[in-house]
Design a protein around this motif. Structure first.
Motif, PDB file in Angstrom:
ATOM      1  N   ASP A 176       0.789  -1.634   0.442  1.00 32.54           N
ATOM      2  CA  ASP A 176      -0.038   0.138   0.014  1.00 32.54           C
ATOM      3  C   ASP A 176       1.144   1.347  -0.272  1.00 32.54           C
ATOM      4  O   ASP A 176       0.463   1.741   1.085  1.00 32.54           O
ATOM      5  N   ILE A 177       1.968   1.414  -1.404  1.00 32.18           N
ATOM      6  CA  ILE A 177       2.718   2.631  -1.285  1.00 32.18           C
ATOM      7  C   ILE A 177       2.530   3.563  -2.436  1.00 32.18           C
ATOM      8  O   ILE A 177       2.028   2.187  -3.403  1.00 32.18           O
ATOM      9  N   CYS A 178       3.160   4.096  -2.700  1.00 34.13           N
ATOM     10  CA  CYS A 178       3.068   5.216  -4.285  1.00 34.13           C
ATOM     11  C   CYS A 178       4.495   6.202  -3.706  1.00 34.13           C
ATOM     12  O   CYS A 178       4.215   6.487  -3.043  1.00 34.13           O
ATOM     13  N   LEU A 217      -5.029   7.340  -4.316  1.00 34.23           N
ATOM     14  CA  LEU A 217      -5.700   6.327  -4.160  1.00 34.23           C
ATOM     15  C   LEU A 217      -5.341   6.269  -2.557  1.00 34.23           C
ATOM     16  O   LEU A 217      -5.242   5.144  -1.487  1.00 34.23           O
ATOM     17  N   PRO A 223      -2.329   5.899   0.099  1.00 31.17           N
ATOM     18  CA  PRO A 223      -1.804   5.121   0.512  1.00 31.17           C
ATOM     19  C   PRO A 223      -1.558   5.173   1.491  1.00 31.17           C
ATOM     20  O   PRO A 223      -1.369   6.402   2.159  1.00 31.17           O
ATOM     21  N   LYS A 224      -1.058   4.317   2.499  1.00 24.38           N
ATOM     22  CA  LYS A 224      -0.061   3.967   3.873  1.00 24.38           C
ATOM     23  C   LYS A 224       0.855   5.241   3.596  1.00 24.38           C
ATOM     24  O   LYS A 224       1.343   5.562   4.967  1.00 24.38           O
ATOM     25  N   LEU A 275       3.788   7.449   1.083  1.00 17.76           N
ATOM     26  CA  LEU A 275       3.601   8.074  -0.099  1.00 17.76           C
ATOM     27  C   LEU A 275       5.707   8.334  -0.144  1.00 17.76           C
ATOM     28  O   LEU A 275       5.976   9.213   0.405  1.00 17.76           O
TER      29      LEU A 275
END
Ligand code: ADP
Ligand code: MG
Length: 344
Positions: free
Chosen positions: A76-78, A150, A152-153, A155
């Protein structure tokens, strides 16, 4: 509590150790910046956090869970890159909504969230445009919206401003900081640019050759560098032998009040002084007398090299105060705020 944690992480490519047992922690909702010269291993750290590389040793934790052996999809990373990596054949709206579409999000929801995400980066109504119809700065904002949508958790930013020109760089930098704070996005930001690192985050980790050299606020790193590498990597520094007493410092016979940050325990040591902490005056003691050797006009200030007790030193003179010339005699004054102890 730390949201992202690297514990003793080492990364080797063959027998080349690129990351040498680093520890790094990002508190929830905060942005930490990794600053270091090109080739020191910054991108590798981001790739390790993202799951694009596996550590040779050590652990990576996200939100309390050991993710060391999890794939990128399970983290869960961007990531936002220097090159914006947008799809040229898709509208900006489709670019931003791409991740949600892959997740099977209903079309109506995608539409609303794309609108919101574009508004966040000040591109309201840009849904139907294409990549070649917008500027580089706008493209980087689309890339940011594509990541933000998204939620994410974590970034990750890999030198996101490198391809932008100077004034766009400033506004994009401020936008990233504003959004990160507004939405408390846990982020790791990578740059080789010291002023960018200082401007964008409250905590900076300085890296060199795969090792963390120092962690701290910009003020701490600049004012109390922990080593000679740090002193010169953070800015220009003049280095002097000094004598310390309880309440004064003496450099080349020039005595000044001892500032609180000079915590040396020995009576003799080395101090560093930042150029902006040295001023030139028409009057002073003999021990303060110096001769101007070089002058460079920079606009707001002159960059001046003077010779003082046989030592060349660099200082800045505010151009509204004084216009120094080569050969001029002055008395220098050191402002205690700009002094630090050099350890090694
Ligand atoms: P930075 O982002 O700070 O410029 P990198 O993390 O990209 O540094 O690279 C650090 C070092 O690791 C460099 O010497 C680079 O050549 C090496 N490196 C990075 N990726 C690989 C790889 N996949 N294989 C071999 N060496 C690599
Ligand atoms: Mg890099």
């Amino acid at each position: 509590p730390h949201f992202v944690e690297l514990r003793n992480v080492t990364k080797r490519f063959g027998n080349n150790t690129v990351i040498a047992g680093i520890n790094l922690a990002i508190p929830k909702g905060e942005m930490v910046t990794l600053l270091g010269p090109s080739g020191c291993g910054k991108t590798t750290v981001l790739r390790l956090v993202a799951g694009l590389e596996k550590p040779s040793e050590g652990q990576i934790l996200i939100d309390g869970e050991d993710v060391t052996h999890r794939s990128i999809q399970q983290r869960d990373i961007c990531m936002v890159f220097q090159s914006y990596a947008l799809f040229p054949h898709m509208s900006l709206g489709d670019n931003v909504g791409y991740g949600l579409k892959m997740l099977g999000t209903p079309r109506a929801e995608i539409k609303t969230r794309v609108k919101e995400a574009l508004a966040m980066v000040d591109l309201d109504g840009f849904e139907d445009r294409f990549v070649d119809q917008i500027s580089g700065g706008q493209q980087q904002r689309v890339a940011l919206a594509r990541a933000l949508i998204l939620k994410p958790k974590v970034l990750l930013f890999d030198e996101p401003l490198s391809n932008l020109d100077a004034n766009l760089r400033r506004s994009m930098r401020d936008k990233i900081r504003e959004l990160q704070k507004q939405f408390n996005i846990t982020s790791l930001y990578v740059t080789h640019d010291q002023s960018e690192a200082f401007a964008v985050s409250d905590t900076v980790l300085v890296m060199n050759k795969g090792e963390i050299m120092q962690i701290g606020s910009p003020q701490t790193l600049y004012r109390q560098p922990a080593s000679r590498f740090m002193a010169s990597f953070m800015g220009d520094a003049n280095v002097f032998p000094a004598r310390f007493d309880h309440d004064f410092v003496e450099i080349h016979g020039y005595r000044l009040p001892r500032p609180p940050q000079l915590t040396a325990t020995q009576s003799i040591g080395t101090v560093g002084v930042r150029p902006e902490a040295i001023t030139l005056s028409e009057h002073g003691e003999e021990s303060q007398r110096c001769v101007v050797r070089h002058v460079a006009y920079m606009g707001p200030q002159y960059e001046v090299t003077v010779e003082w007790h046989g030592q060349a030193l660099l200082l800045q003179v505010n151009a509204t105060r004084l216009q120094p010339d080569v050969g001029d005699n002055y008395y220098l004054e050191i402002h205690p705020y700009g002094m630090f102890i050099l350890v090694d």
